[in-house]
Design a protein around this motif. Structure first.
Motif, PDB file in Angstrom:
ATOM      1  N   LYS A  45       0.699  -1.168   0.115  1.00  0.00           N
ATOM      2  CA  LYS A  45       0.094   0.045  -0.009  1.00  0.00           C
ATOM      3  C   LYS A  45       0.767   1.178   0.032  1.00  0.00           C
ATOM      4  O   LYS A  45       2.090   1.030   0.538  1.00  0.00           O
ATOM      5  N   ASN A  46       0.354   2.427  -0.438  1.00  0.00           N
ATOM      6  CA  ASN A  46       1.075   3.458  -0.731  1.00  0.00           C
ATOM      7  C   ASN A  46       1.984   3.766  -1.615  1.00  0.00           C
ATOM      8  O   ASN A  46       3.122   4.332  -1.548  1.00  0.00           O
ATOM      9  N   ALA A  73      -3.388  10.088   0.615  1.00  0.00           N
ATOM     10  CA  ALA A  73      -2.093   9.716   1.366  1.00  0.00           C
ATOM     11  C   ALA A  73      -1.344  10.977   1.661  1.00  0.00           C
ATOM     12  O   ALA A  73      -0.616  10.683   2.816  1.00  0.00           O
ATOM     13  N   LYS A 100      -0.191  11.093   5.543  1.00  0.00           N
ATOM     14  CA  LYS A 100       1.263  11.298   5.847  1.00  0.00           C
ATOM     15  C   LYS A 100       1.883  12.587   6.057  1.00  0.00           C
ATOM     16  O   LYS A 100       3.052  12.761   5.699  1.00  0.00           O
ATOM     17  N   SER A 156       7.228  -3.565   3.660  1.00  0.00           N
ATOM     18  CA  SER A 156       6.016  -2.886   4.444  1.00  0.00           C
ATOM     19  C   SER A 156       5.806  -3.296   5.946  1.00  0.00           C
ATOM     20  O   SER A 156       6.303  -4.058   6.398  1.00  0.00           O
ATOM     21  N   ASP A 187       0.607  -3.256   8.440  1.00  0.00           N
ATOM     22  CA  ASP A 187      -0.700  -2.781   7.997  1.00  0.00           C
ATOM     23  C   ASP A 187      -0.527  -2.836   6.433  1.00  0.00           C
ATOM     24  O   ASP A 187      -1.516  -2.691   5.556  1.00  0.00           O
ATOM     25  N   GLU A 212       1.543  -1.228   4.784  1.00  0.00           N
ATOM     26  CA  GLU A 212       2.071  -0.078   4.069  1.00  0.00           C
ATOM     27  C   GLU A 212       3.408  -0.052   3.606  1.00  0.00           C
ATOM     28  O   GLU A 212       4.133  -0.548   4.435  1.00  0.00           O
ATOM     29  N   LYS A 238       7.327   0.807   3.666  1.00  0.00           N
ATOM     30  CA  LYS A 238       8.023   1.251   4.887  1.00  0.00           C
ATOM     31  C   LYS A 238       9.498   1.557   4.191  1.00  0.00           C
ATOM     32  O   LYS A 238      10.022   2.703   4.898  1.00  0.00           O
ATOM     33  N   ASP A 267       7.292   6.819   3.553  1.00  0.00           N
ATOM     34  CA  ASP A 267       5.660   6.450   4.013  1.00  0.00           C
ATOM     35  C   ASP A 267       4.760   6.477   2.740  1.00  0.00           C
ATOM     36  O   ASP A 267       3.730   6.011   2.735  1.00  0.00           O
ATOM     37  N   ILE A 268       5.210   6.993   1.490  1.00  0.00           N
ATOM     38  CA  ILE A 268       4.768   7.320   0.127  1.00  0.00           C
ATOM     39  C   ILE A 268       5.820   7.076  -0.721  1.00  0.00           C
ATOM     40  O   ILE A 268       7.007   7.604  -0.653  1.00  0.00           O
TER      41      ILE A 268
END
Length: 434
Positions: free
Chosen positions: A140-141, A157, A161, A233, A236, A238, A240, A253-254
């Motif tokens: 994700k992200n 996002a 974030k 990640s 969750d 997402e 990392k 984070d993105i």
């Protein structure tokens, strides 16, 4: 399963579709003759807004503000415009099978759309890291930017974030424009790309050094000469961290990926002649199949100015090729003829307070002129490309409308140059006097 028939069908609902629809209406269209089939849920819009104004933290661009044809200074075609002109907008509909011999398109839910004349305007899709089996690329992200839906997800996002870390994978158009947009949103931005400098398909090292310097002054970290080889990640799911080939690991984070696109032509494989990765057309955007035209990103067409076949991925060509195809269709119906497409390649970008335009061809020797110091308050510089003693291309950062017109004229006229040293001394004045 429903079946519908139209005189004209445009498959694809991007920039080309909107400009083609406007041209049909301008040249005479009866209600019920034209359908636009799009897998997107919204009427055609100006795609460049997504990487420019859409992500602004203040007064962001939003639909219906940038429906076509506002990008070229024309009337904005709202969804109701299509209805008022008897055009059927068939949205949220993906065509999964195209039978050009039977003149039929079949959608994912089994509906059939018959046509007399087809315009293929399917555009490009983004190249995804998961296409290459990059480890963790489905976290994700990790974002790609092509459609409004993609932009909406990225906006969410950015909000969630706040002040986080963003990694941009890729140093082309998308990378540079989104790098700027994320920095304006107060994210800590790192850009990663394998080439020795940004936008190598167009920029020289002299042009690129200015933009890289400018971005560094804005606090953007640039890592060149390596690629992302994997992502980790959190619990969750997402993203990392970004793992790089050179062994470095970046917190993120993105992540936004902009590593290029590929034309969407698989529906027509084996049915039309292809060339240079696209569908081969003539100067009227007719394909090898009667009554089938291809425009925009998918078309490989004769570029008259350089006497060669070329495929161009840019919004300006998407607009103009669509208009040319419709003019050709209507002229043929009326037993008239029109001139072949005579396009001058044009590219542009805006990021931060910067704005550049390029016209022509970037081949041959290069001459850099002007002030390309990234520390300057008002930088203004350019580059000429010289081949066989003639100026064939011109780039300018920070120009006025008249100066951009001058370099466009120069690129089309291709004036002779006696001395490269003299050209360097004259700089922008050379374009102004041609």
């Amino acid at each position: 399963m429903a079946e519908k028939s139209f005189k004209y069908v445009i498959v694809g609902g991007g920039v080309s579709a909107g400009y083609a629809a406007r041209e049909f209406v301008k040249l005479g269209l009866k209600a019920g003759e034209l359908a636009i089939i799009s897998k997107e849920a919204v009427a055609p819009y100006e795609r460049p807004a997504l990487s420019k104004g859409y992500l602004f933290p203040e007064s962001p661009a939003r639909l219906p503000g940038f429906h076509v044809c506002v990008g070229s200074g024309g009337e904005r075609l709202l969804p109701e415009w299509y209805k008022e002109n008897g055009i059927e907008l068939i949205l949220s509909t993906e065509i999964v099978n195209a039978d050009l011999a039977a003149k039929a398109l079949i959608s994912a839910c089994g509906d059939t759309y018959k046509y007399q004349i087809l315009i293929i305007a399917t555009g490009s899709t983004v190249i995804r890291l998961s296409d290459f089996g990059v480890e963790g690329a489905d976290a994700k992200n990790i974002f790609y930017l092509r459609e409004v839906d993609d932009a909406d997800k990225l906006v969410e996002a950015i909000k969630s974030k706040k002040n986080g870390k963003a990694v941009i994978v890729g140093g082309g158009y998308i990378g540079l424009e989104l790098g700027a947009a994320l920095q304006i949103n107060n994210l800590d931005v790192t850009m990663v790309y394998p080439e020795p400098w940004c936008m190598p398909r167009l920029f020289t090292s002299g042009i690129a050094s200015f933009y890289e310097g400018f971005y560094k002054n804005k606090g953007i970290n640039i890592i060149k000469g390596t690629v992302a080889t994997g992502f980790t990640s959190n619990s969750d799911g997402e993203v990392k961290q970004v793992k790089l080939k050179d062994g470095r690991i970046l917190d993120a984070d993105i992540v936004v990926v902009g590593v290029g696109g590929r034309p969407l032509i698989s529906l027509f494989k084996g049915q039309v002649e292809e060339e240079k990765g696209g569908i081969k057309t003539d100067g009227f955007f007719k394909t090898s199949i009667p009554d089938v035209y291809a425009v925009g990103d998918v078309a490989t067409y004769p570029l008259k100015l350089y006497n060669e076949l070329r495929r161009v991925e840019h919004v300006d060509h998407a607009r103009k090729s669509a208009e040319q195809a419709v003019k050709a269709i209507k002229a043929e119906e009326e037993g008239k003829s029109i001139e072949e497409y005579d396009y001058l390649p044009y590219f542009y970008s805006r990021a931060f307070t910067l704005s550049w335009q390029f016209y022509g061809d970037n081949v041959g020797e290069t001459i850099l002129f002007g002030d390309n110091n990234p520390e300057s308050e008002q930088p203004k510089f350019g580059t000429y490309w010289v081949k066989d003693g003639k100026v064939v291309g011109a780039f300018l950062e920070g120009g006025t409308p008249d100066e951009y017109k001058a370099i466009a004229k120069l690129a089309r006229d291709q004036p002779s140059v006696e001395s490269l040293d003299q050209l360097a001394k004259e700089g922008l004045c050379f374009a102004s006097k041609v």
